[in-house]
Design an enzyme around this catalytic site. Structure first.
Site, short mmCIF file in Angstrom:
data_model
loop_
_atom_site.label_atom_id
_atom_site.label_comp_id
_atom_site.label_asym_id
_atom_site.label_seq_id
_atom_site.Cartn_x
_atom_site.Cartn_y
_atom_site.Cartn_z
N GLU A 155 -7.96 6.45 10.28
CA GLU A 155 -8.32 7.13 11.52
C GLU A 155 -7.45 8.36 11.77
OE1 GLU A 155 -9.55 2.80 12.00
OE2 GLU A 155 -7.87 3.87 11.08
N GLU A 158 0.82 -1.22 0.00
CA GLU A 158 0.00 0.00 0.00
C GLU A 158 0.85 1.26 0.00
OE1 GLU A 158 -4.15 -0.58 2.15
OE2 GLU A 158 -2.49 -1.15 3.48
N LYS A 206 -12.79 4.06 2.34
CA LYS A 206 -11.72 3.43 1.55
C LYS A 206 -12.39 2.33 0.73
CE LYS A 206 -7.02 1.68 2.21
NZ LYS A 206 -6.04 1.24 3.21
#
Length: 120
Positions: free
Chosen positions: A73, A21, A98
């Site tokens: 978050e 990612e 997401k």
């Protein structure tokens, strides 16, 4: 309290905890509700008295595109604090989605936070 909203604002950024990612950009979708008294703007039909959703959208996009957070978050907390500080927003509700994180979740996954004080 009146509300100004932005819905479905899509921004590509680097986000996530996995090594793979960190090497790609992923799309996040933002829904934002902001408390604001719209009466002064309505009374004078004057942009200077309103909460400028175009300016907020541009600031949100610029901030998120440059961010490199691991967690949605953390991004949500930092973004909420930034927008409230820079635009004088007394209350907001921010949803960060997401979309591709869990393939079986057709509507995406994410967080919803509320910050500030919602007055009458």
């Amino acid at each position: 309290m009146d509300q100004v909203f932005i819905r479905g604002l899509a921004v590509d950024t680097v986000i996530g905890v996995y090594d793979w990612e960190r090497t790609i950009t992923q799309r996040l979708v933002f829904d934002l509700e902001m408390g604001w008294d719209i009466r002064p703007a309505a009374a004078e039909d004057e942009l200077a008295h309103t909460l400028n959703y175009a300016a907020i959208s541009e600031r949100l996009q610029a901030f998120v595109e440059q961010s490199r957070y691991l967690l949605v978050e953390t991004l949500a907390e930092e973004l909420a604090a930034l927008l409230m500080s820079e635009f004088g927003i007394p209350w907001l509700r921010l949803q960060v989605t997401k979309p591709g994180a869990v393939p079986a979740a057709a509507g995406g996954v994410g967080v919803i936070i509320e910050r500030g004080v919602k007055t009458a």
